[in-house]
Design a protein around this motif. Structure first.
Motif, mmCIF file in Angstrom:
data_model
loop_
_atom_site.group_PDB
_atom_site.id
_atom_site.type_symbol
_atom_site.label_atom_id
_atom_site.label_comp_id
_atom_site.label_asym_id
_atom_site.label_seq_id
_atom_site.Cartn_x
_atom_site.Cartn_y
_atom_site.Cartn_z
ATOM 1 N N LEU A 97 -6.596 -10.770 -14.208
ATOM 2 C CA LEU A 97 -5.167 -10.817 -14.541
ATOM 3 C C LEU A 97 -4.392 -9.731 -13.802
ATOM 4 O O LEU A 97 -3.279 -9.970 -13.310
ATOM 5 C CB LEU A 97 -4.971 -10.661 -16.053
ATOM 6 C CG LEU A 97 -5.478 -11.800 -16.941
ATOM 7 C CD1 LEU A 97 -5.183 -11.502 -18.405
ATOM 8 C CD2 LEU A 97 -4.847 -13.130 -16.544
ATOM 9 N N LEU A 98 -4.972 -8.519 -13.719
ATOM 10 C CA LEU A 98 -4.304 -7.432 -13.003
ATOM 11 C C LEU A 98 -4.135 -7.782 -11.524
ATOM 12 O O LEU A 98 -3.076 -7.544 -10.934
ATOM 13 C CB LEU A 98 -5.101 -6.136 -13.135
ATOM 14 C CG LEU A 98 -5.070 -5.416 -14.482
ATOM 15 C CD1 LEU A 98 -5.813 -4.090 -14.369
ATOM 16 C CD2 LEU A 98 -3.649 -5.165 -14.950
ATOM 17 N N LEU A 99 -5.172 -8.340 -10.920
ATOM 18 C CA LEU A 99 -5.121 -8.654 -9.498
ATOM 19 C C LEU A 99 -4.156 -9.803 -9.201
ATOM 20 O O LEU A 99 -3.614 -9.890 -8.094
ATOM 21 C CB LEU A 99 -6.518 -9.007 -8.980
ATOM 22 C CG LEU A 99 -7.527 -7.856 -8.971
ATOM 23 C CD1 LEU A 99 -8.908 -8.353 -8.562
ATOM 24 C CD2 LEU A 99 -7.070 -6.736 -8.026
ATOM 25 N N ASN A 113 3.443 -12.331 -8.119
ATOM 26 C CA ASN A 113 2.233 -12.137 -7.320
ATOM 27 C C ASN A 113 2.640 -11.653 -5.925
ATOM 28 O O ASN A 113 3.094 -12.433 -5.082
ATOM 29 C CB ASN A 113 1.450 -13.448 -7.229
ATOM 30 C CG ASN A 113 0.122 -13.288 -6.514
ATOM 31 O OD1 ASN A 113 -0.230 -12.194 -6.077
ATOM 32 N ND2 ASN A 113 -0.616 -14.373 -6.380
ATOM 33 N N VAL A 114 2.450 -10.363 -5.674
ATOM 34 C CA VAL A 114 2.865 -9.772 -4.389
ATOM 35 C C VAL A 114 1.660 -9.236 -3.614
ATOM 36 O O VAL A 114 1.785 -8.298 -2.828
ATOM 37 C CB VAL A 114 3.903 -8.646 -4.623
ATOM 38 C CG1 VAL A 114 5.218 -9.232 -5.077
ATOM 39 C CG2 VAL A 114 3.396 -7.620 -5.634
ATOM 40 N N GLY A 115 0.493 -9.830 -3.841
ATOM 41 C CA GLY A 115 -0.711 -9.405 -3.129
ATOM 42 C C GLY A 115 -1.646 -8.633 -4.047
ATOM 43 O O GLY A 115 -1.201 -7.919 -4.939
ATOM 44 N N LEU A 116 -2.953 -8.757 -3.805
ATOM 45 C CA LEU A 116 -3.955 -8.171 -4.693
ATOM 46 C C LEU A 116 -3.764 -6.663 -4.850
ATOM 47 O O LEU A 116 -3.773 -6.133 -5.964
ATOM 48 C CB LEU A 116 -5.360 -8.480 -4.178
ATOM 49 C CG LEU A 116 -5.756 -9.970 -4.106
ATOM 50 C CD1 LEU A 116 -7.173 -10.108 -3.563
ATOM 51 C CD2 LEU A 116 -5.648 -10.611 -5.485
ATOM 52 N N TYR A 117 -3.612 -5.960 -3.732
ATOM 53 C CA TYR A 117 -3.496 -4.500 -3.788
ATOM 54 C C TYR A 117 -2.220 -4.065 -4.501
ATOM 55 O O TYR A 117 -2.244 -3.189 -5.365
ATOM 56 C CB TYR A 117 -3.535 -3.927 -2.372
ATOM 57 C CG TYR A 117 -3.411 -2.418 -2.322
ATOM 58 C CD1 TYR A 117 -4.508 -1.605 -2.612
ATOM 59 C CD2 TYR A 117 -2.199 -1.807 -1.993
ATOM 60 C CE1 TYR A 117 -4.401 -0.219 -2.572
ATOM 61 C CE2 TYR A 117 -2.089 -0.422 -1.953
ATOM 62 C CZ TYR A 117 -3.185 0.364 -2.244
ATOM 63 O OH TYR A 117 -3.074 1.726 -2.217
ATOM 64 N N ASN A 118 -1.093 -4.675 -4.149
ATOM 65 C CA ASN A 118 0.174 -4.323 -4.789
ATOM 66 C C ASN A 118 0.181 -4.704 -6.267
ATOM 67 O O ASN A 118 0.762 -3.994 -7.093
ATOM 68 C CB ASN A 118 1.338 -5.000 -4.072
ATOM 69 C CG ASN A 118 1.541 -4.455 -2.672
ATOM 70 O OD1 ASN A 118 1.327 -3.265 -2.430
ATOM 71 N ND2 ASN A 118 1.945 -5.302 -1.738
ATOM 72 N N ASN A 119 -0.440 -5.821 -6.610
ATOM 73 C CA ASN A 119 -0.535 -6.221 -8.015
ATOM 74 C C ASN A 119 -1.310 -5.172 -8.814
ATOM 75 O O ASN A 119 -0.907 -4.777 -9.917
ATOM 76 C CB ASN A 119 -1.239 -7.578 -8.137
ATOM 77 C CG ASN A 119 -0.413 -8.710 -7.562
ATOM 78 O OD1 ASN A 119 0.800 -8.583 -7.388
ATOM 79 N ND2 ASN A 119 -1.065 -9.823 -7.256
ATOM 80 N N TRP A 120 -2.423 -4.737 -8.264
ATOM 81 C CA TRP A 120 -3.265 -3.736 -8.924
ATOM 82 C C TRP A 120 -2.506 -2.415 -9.104
ATOM 83 O O TRP A 120 -2.550 -1.797 -10.157
ATOM 84 C CB TRP A 120 -4.531 -3.538 -8.109
ATOM 85 C CG TRP A 120 -5.420 -2.420 -8.553
ATOM 86 C CD1 TRP A 120 -5.383 -1.133 -8.122
ATOM 87 C CD2 TRP A 120 -6.481 -2.477 -9.513
ATOM 88 N NE1 TRP A 120 -6.355 -0.380 -8.737
ATOM 89 C CE2 TRP A 120 -7.043 -1.188 -9.599
ATOM 90 C CE3 TRP A 120 -7.009 -3.492 -10.300
ATOM 91 C CZ2 TRP A 120 -8.113 -0.897 -10.456
ATOM 92 C CZ3 TRP A 120 -8.073 -3.205 -11.137
ATOM 93 C CH2 TRP A 120 -8.611 -1.919 -11.219
ATOM 94 N N CYS A 121 -1.794 -2.001 -8.062
ATOM 95 C CA CYS A 121 -1.089 -0.716 -8.101
ATOM 96 C C CYS A 121 0.051 -0.711 -9.113
ATOM 97 O O CYS A 121 0.398 0.365 -9.634
ATOM 98 C CB CYS A 121 -0.541 -0.378 -6.718
ATOM 99 S SG CYS A 121 -1.803 0.088 -5.510
ATOM 100 N N GLN A 122 0.630 -1.846 -9.402
ATOM 101 C CA GLN A 122 1.740 -1.874 -10.349
ATOM 102 C C GLN A 122 1.325 -1.389 -11.724
ATOM 103 O O GLN A 122 2.116 -0.781 -12.443
ATOM 104 C CB GLN A 122 2.331 -3.288 -10.441
ATOM 105 C CG GLN A 122 3.218 -3.642 -9.276
ATOM 106 C CD GLN A 122 4.016 -4.898 -9.527
ATOM 107 O OE1 GLN A 122 4.378 -5.221 -10.652
ATOM 108 N NE2 GLN A 122 4.293 -5.641 -8.462
ATOM 109 N N VAL A 123 0.079 -1.640 -12.111
ATOM 110 C CA VAL A 123 -0.418 -1.195 -13.419
ATOM 111 C C VAL A 123 -1.193 0.103 -13.296
ATOM 112 O O VAL A 123 -1.017 1.031 -14.097
ATOM 113 C CB VAL A 123 -1.311 -2.281 -14.060
ATOM 114 C CG1 VAL A 123 -1.942 -1.769 -15.350
ATOM 115 C CG2 VAL A 123 -0.489 -3.531 -14.350
ATOM 116 N N MET A 124 -2.055 0.217 -12.271
ATOM 117 C CA MET A 124 -2.960 1.358 -12.158
ATOM 118 C C MET A 124 -2.363 2.541 -11.409
ATOM 119 O O MET A 124 -2.943 3.627 -11.424
ATOM 120 C CB MET A 124 -4.256 0.919 -11.472
ATOM 121 C CG MET A 124 -4.949 -0.246 -12.153
ATOM 122 S SD MET A 124 -5.361 0.072 -13.881
ATOM 123 C CE MET A 124 -6.674 1.265 -13.700
#
Length: 328
Positions: free
Chosen positions: A207-209, A233-244
């Motif tokens: 879900l985070l990705l 959904n703006v890409g796996l890395y950017n999606n992850w960074c939004q939360v982490m």
């Protein structure tokens, strides 16, 4: 008598708090009991894994308590103003989403929690184990608790299995019935927990990705988007960074460093128009829009005033009444 009454009231208050926080206390007791048994294994079979488990236990308890006391965030605390912050999620009539229970506008990805009785920024779900909503401000903490607990369960399965095997296969090794019961129970509990938590953590990592919340993944309207057209959904890395967070060295440390303020999110350039939910469509009905606090039916002074008040409705977006005849 006053002293006895005070002690009775104090005892009742303690019991009430205990039952209100029963799941949280139960979870902490389970963590502590597991660590006590793991430490007993470490004393009999010293290894570096024991220090790893102790560190995971400390991080797990601290993050769990931190997530419990951290509010998920609301449009009020974020000072959300739809006229200033451009929003992707709007009603079919183009107006900003509005909560008739909180009497406030909803930011993107904000939903009303009936248990908390408030709107929650980027609401993921309401978790009974945390006695709190999981939202924008504590989503990272929730994910880290899941991750720490998964690693702790897996290391416990390994250390317990190795300790039992070592004492059974030793030339003169014996193991008492009491230790066998304790270690066997710990192994069974950790094995079952690890299966559940591995699946749970993999799901929330996905879900985070994909930059999805649990509510969005279960929403029928949201399921109509493909991965390429999913609005956030703006890409796996950017999606992850939004939360982490944007700094990799802080990803797995329990600090709040999620990006943004919980009201505005980067939008996928290939996103389809927002698909309103049935709840948001019903908000267009004047019966669902709250009247101002000063309006009371029992305060009508005359039949003329009663007729006038029934012939108009309150528009919270304009901050004034509208005549129904003009609308029709």
């Amino acid at each position: 008598m006053g002293y006895c009454s005070g002690l009775t009231n104090l005892f009742k208050m303690v019991l009430l708090k205990f039952f209100q926080n029963g799941l949280q206390i139960f979870a902490l007791l389970l963590m502590t009991q597991a660590q006590w048994l793991n430490w007993a294994i470490y004393k009999l079979s010293p290894s570096k894994l024991g220090y790893v488990q102790f560190a995971l236990y400390g991080l797990m308890v601290f993050t769990y308590l931190f997530a419990n006391v951290t509010p998920p965030g609301s449009p009020v605390t974020a000072l959300f103003e739809p006229k200033i912050n451009s929003q992707y999620m709007k009603r079919k009539d183009g107006m900003p989403r509005y909560c008739g229970k909180c009497l406030q506008y909803k930011a993107d990805r904000t939903h009303h929690c009936s248990r908390c009785n408030s709107c929650v920024l980027r609401m993921d779900h309401h978790c009974l184990w945390f006695r709190n909503c999981i939202g924008f401000r504590n989503h990272k903490l929730f994910y880290l608790v899941c991750l720490y607990l998964t690693l702790y369960a897996l290391t416990t399965v390994y250390s317990t299995f190795m300790a039992i095997t070592k004492h059974f296969t030793a030339a003169n090794g014996t193991i008492s019935a009491l230790y066998l019961i304790f270690w066997g129970s710990l192994f069974a509990f950790a094995f079952g927990l690890s299966i559940v938590m591995v699946a749970f953590t993999i799901y929330h990592t996905y879900l985070l990705l994909q930059n999805l919340t649990t509510l969005e993944s279960m929403n029928s309207s949201w399921s109509k988007y493909a991965k390429s057209t999913q609005p956030f959904n703006v890409g796996l890395y950017n999606n992850w960074c939004q939360v982490m967070g944007s700094a990799p060295w802080f990803w797995f440390i329990p600090i709040r460093n999620s990006m943004g303020n919980g009201t505005v999110y980067p939008i996928n350039p290939n996103a389809l128009p927002y698909i309103s939910t049935s709840e948001e469509k019903s908000e267009t009905s004047h019966k669902k829009i709250p009247l101002p606090i000063s309006y009371r039916e029992d305060e009508w002074a005359s039949d003329e005033e009663e007729y006038a008040m029934k012939s108009r409705r309150w528009n919270p977006h304009l901050g004034q009444f509208e005549w129904l005849d003009d609308i029709v």
